[in-house]
Design a protein around this motif. Structure first.
Motif, mmCIF file in Angstrom:
data_model
loop_
_atom_site.group_PDB
_atom_site.id
_atom_site.type_symbol
_atom_site.label_atom_id
_atom_site.label_comp_id
_atom_site.label_asym_id
_atom_site.label_seq_id
_atom_site.Cartn_x
_atom_site.Cartn_y
_atom_site.Cartn_z
ATOM 1 N N ASP A 89 -50.753 5.754 -32.661
ATOM 2 C CA ASP A 89 -49.684 4.818 -33.015
ATOM 3 C C ASP A 89 -48.373 5.224 -32.347
ATOM 4 O O ASP A 89 -47.646 4.390 -31.791
ATOM 5 N N ALA A 90 -48.064 6.522 -32.387
ATOM 6 C CA ALA A 90 -46.796 7.004 -31.824
ATOM 7 C C ALA A 90 -46.780 6.920 -30.303
ATOM 8 O O ALA A 90 -45.784 6.490 -29.702
ATOM 9 N N GLU A 91 -47.867 7.324 -29.660
ATOM 10 C CA GLU A 91 -47.878 7.351 -28.194
ATOM 11 C C GLU A 91 -47.891 5.948 -27.595
ATOM 12 O O GLU A 91 -47.259 5.702 -26.567
ATOM 13 N N THR A 92 -48.594 5.024 -28.216
ATOM 14 C CA THR A 92 -48.572 3.652 -27.701
ATOM 15 C C THR A 92 -47.187 3.032 -27.900
ATOM 16 O O THR A 92 -46.721 2.264 -27.046
ATOM 17 N N ALA A 93 -46.522 3.372 -29.009
ATOM 18 C CA ALA A 93 -45.164 2.852 -29.231
ATOM 19 C C ALA A 93 -44.197 3.423 -28.200
ATOM 20 O O ALA A 93 -43.316 2.714 -27.694
ATOM 21 N N ARG A 94 -44.353 4.694 -27.871
ATOM 22 C CA ARG A 94 -43.467 5.306 -26.865
ATOM 23 C C ARG A 94 -43.676 4.679 -25.490
ATOM 24 O O ARG A 94 -42.713 4.390 -24.767
ATOM 25 N N LEU A 95 -44.921 4.476 -25.123
ATOM 26 C CA LEU A 95 -45.192 3.862 -23.823
ATOM 27 C C LEU A 95 -44.683 2.424 -23.793
ATOM 28 O O LEU A 95 -44.107 1.975 -22.791
ATOM 29 N N ASP A 96 -44.870 1.695 -24.877
ATOM 30 C CA ASP A 96 -44.395 0.316 -24.926
ATOM 31 C C ASP A 96 -42.878 0.254 -24.763
ATOM 32 O O ASP A 96 -42.351 -0.637 -24.092
ATOM 33 N N ALA A 97 -42.173 1.210 -25.360
ATOM 34 C CA ALA A 97 -40.715 1.255 -25.206
ATOM 35 C C ALA A 97 -40.322 1.558 -23.763
ATOM 36 O O ALA A 97 -39.334 1.023 -23.254
ATOM 37 N N LEU A 98 -41.089 2.409 -23.098
ATOM 38 C CA LEU A 98 -40.813 2.707 -21.689
ATOM 39 C C LEU A 98 -40.974 1.459 -20.824
ATOM 40 O O LEU A 98 -40.187 1.207 -19.905
ATOM 41 N N LEU A 99 -41.974 0.646 -21.142
ATOM 42 C CA LEU A 99 -42.269 -0.531 -20.327
ATOM 43 C C LEU A 99 -41.320 -1.695 -20.589
ATOM 44 O O LEU A 99 -41.255 -2.636 -19.788
ATOM 45 N N GLN A 100 -40.591 -1.639 -21.675
ATOM 46 C CA GLN A 100 -39.851 -2.800 -22.152
ATOM 47 C C GLN A 100 -38.890 -3.377 -21.116
ATOM 48 O O GLN A 100 -38.792 -4.594 -20.957
ATOM 49 N N ASP A 101 -38.167 -2.524 -20.418
ATOM 50 C CA ASP A 101 -37.127 -3.000 -19.505
ATOM 51 C C ASP A 101 -37.572 -3.021 -18.046
ATOM 52 O O ASP A 101 -36.739 -3.151 -17.150
ATOM 53 N N PHE A 102 -38.862 -2.881 -17.790
ATOM 54 C CA PHE A 102 -39.334 -2.854 -16.409
ATOM 55 C C PHE A 102 -39.192 -4.234 -15.767
ATOM 56 O O PHE A 102 -39.511 -5.263 -16.373
ATOM 57 N N GLY A 103 -38.724 -4.230 -14.531
ATOM 58 C CA GLY A 103 -38.709 -5.447 -13.730
ATOM 59 C C GLY A 103 -39.944 -5.507 -12.847
ATOM 60 O O GLY A 103 -40.811 -4.628 -12.887
ATOM 61 N N ASP A 104 -40.016 -6.531 -12.019
ATOM 62 C CA ASP A 104 -41.195 -6.708 -11.167
ATOM 63 C C ASP A 104 -41.405 -5.518 -10.234
ATOM 64 O O ASP A 104 -42.545 -5.117 -9.970
ATOM 65 N N ALA A 105 -40.309 -4.956 -9.741
ATOM 66 C CA ALA A 105 -40.442 -3.827 -8.813
ATOM 67 C C ALA A 105 -41.114 -2.643 -9.496
ATOM 68 O O ALA A 105 -41.984 -1.980 -8.907
ATOM 69 N N GLU A 106 -40.729 -2.369 -10.745
ATOM 70 C CA GLU A 106 -41.339 -1.241 -11.456
ATOM 71 C C GLU A 106 -42.813 -1.510 -11.772
ATOM 72 O O GLU A 106 -43.645 -0.606 -11.691
ATOM 73 N N TRP A 107 -43.139 -2.737 -12.135
ATOM 74 C CA TRP A 107 -44.528 -3.047 -12.477
ATOM 75 C C TRP A 107 -45.459 -2.874 -11.282
ATOM 76 O O TRP A 107 -46.648 -2.586 -11.447
#
Length: 424
Positions: free
Chosen positions: A145-163
């Motif tokens: 639960d904690a690790e998926t939440a942390r990764l989701d927070a990291l991905l939140q502000d990614f733009g197309d270049a980061e993806w």
């Protein structure tokens, strides 16, 4: 003739009117035109210095109250002149002014005022440690639960270049380093498909659907998913992965004591509680891969969760050692023999230092044997995060920074077995 005389009279009248208008326009009887006044002369035009601001007469109490503003250079010119004249006469105020000036210098930070790039991660970690769970998640599911939440927070502000930033997945295979090139979106698709083994075991939808994956091994599932996609993975993978992680956490929260439910991993089967730890571990490892690809800091899991991941790896080592020994990749020992299940046998003491640390006795002769300090033949000390990166295939066994004492073959076998735990 009469008309001519009338014209003369009119001309004379007009001339007088004109003269009258001119007189009234000048305001004098001279008849001269209006004059525009010249600009006033300035002291700069004469080359003379500007006059110094005259000090204003202020009482001692007022001057004392101005010392702070004077130290900050916030006084007017007259006030500053008055304060400075007073400082030459009053020792107490002069000392106070010196102290205030020194204090002002401390307010001027020489370093940049930009936010620390790791601030967001620290705040998020603190929130995840302190937030009350929305639903009562079992202890063995909390790391996932904690690790998926942390990764989701990291991905939140990614733009197309980061993806679409390139990521290289690394693991260890047949005593050699292996890797697979993909993108950030591809990593999330990989996590989606492998987490799907847990989802399917819980009765949830399998993200593979009707896609056939030989043996259902994690790598085979991912490759099948990538091949079936009509285009390279995009940021849309996040929504599917995020929804699946929420469904998994919600389901295990309401399944009661289902931690022993078997979850197939191709040729391997893990109980649900261990499978959730394994998925939490891989989520953290690949989150670090993503963070490295986009040049963003990322911290290890909390000590409690890290300890659980290390414990899982330590419990899996005897089985991996036996598999490698059957494949001829591990030394059989000076006196090879099988140890009956539950009996003590040759053991290696694995000491994990730092966050999530502890000690484990690893049986060397049989997966069913019991580690015993009386039969200890070697001792290895490793940092907790270093050991996890070794188990993830990110650190070569020969380069693992380990303190080693005892049987060199046993130490080598355990370090290589730890690296063999890794997979794509």
């Amino acid at each position: 003739m009469k008309a001519y005389d009338e014209d003369d009279g009119n001309d004379e009248h007009d001339t007088k009117g004109a003269d009258g208008d001119a007189d009234s326009g000048t305001g004098s009887g001279t008849g001269t035109g209006a004059r525009i006044p010249l600009p006033r002369a300035s002291v700069e035009d004469g080359g003379r210095a500007l006059p110094e601001p005259a000090p204003v007469a202020l009482e001692h109490q007022v001057l004392t109250s101005l010392l702070g503003a004077w130290a900050l250079a916030a006084c007017s010119a007259q006030e500053a002149a008055a304060v400075e004249e007073h400082l030459g006469e009053c020792d107490a105020c002069a000392e106070e002014a010196l102290r205030l000036r020194e204090a002002v210098t401390l307010l001027q930070r020489p370093e940049s005022l930009d936010l620390d790039p790791a601030l967001r991660t620290r705040v998020l970690d603190g929130c995840l440690e302190r937030r009350p769970p929305r639903i009562p998640v079992p202890e063995w599911a909390a790391p996932y639960d904690a690790e998926t939440a942390r990764l989701d927070a990291l991905l939140q502000d990614f733009g197309d270049a980061e993806w679409h930033a390139p990521v290289r997945l690394r693991w260890y295979e047949d005593d050699g380093a292996a890797s697979r090139r993909t993108t950030v979106a591809g990593v999330i698709a990989h996590l989606l498909t492998v987490d799907g083994t847990v989802a399917a075991a819980l009765g949830l939808d399998d993200p593979l659907g009707d896609i056939a994956a030989p043996g259902q091994a994690p790598a085979a599932r991912t490759e099948a998913y990538w091949r079936a996609s009509h285009c390279p993975p995009t940021r849309a993978e996040r929504a599917s992965w995020r929804r699946q992680t929420h469904d998994i956490v919600r389901t295990v929260a309401f399944t009661g004591d289902a931690g022993g439910m078997p979850v197939p991993y191709g040729g391997l089967e893990l109980p649900l509680r261990d499978a959730m730890l394994d998925r939490a571990f891989e989520c953290w490892v690949h989150a670090e891969d993503i963070a490295e690809a986009v040049d963003y800091p990322y911290n290890p899991p909390s000590a409690r969760h890290l300890n659980g991941m290390i414990d899982l790896a330590a419990r899996m080592l005897p089985g991996v050692l036996a598999t490698r020994r059957r494949a001829g990749l591990a030394a059989p020992g000076d006196r090879p023999h099988l140890v009956a299940a539950g009996e003590p046998g040759r053991s290696l003491r694995l000491e994990i230092e730092g966050s999530g640390g502890g000690e484990w006795l690893i049986p060397l002769d049989s997966p069913g044997a019991v580690g015993s300090s009386d039969h200890e033949v070697a001792h290895v000390a490793l940092d907790g995060v270093e050991f996890c990166r070794l188990a993830a295939g990110h650190v070569p066994p020969a380069e693992a920074a380990a303190g080693q004492v005892g049987d060199r073959d046993a130490i080598r076998d355990v370090l290589f077995a730890a690296a063999a735990l890794s997979r794509m």
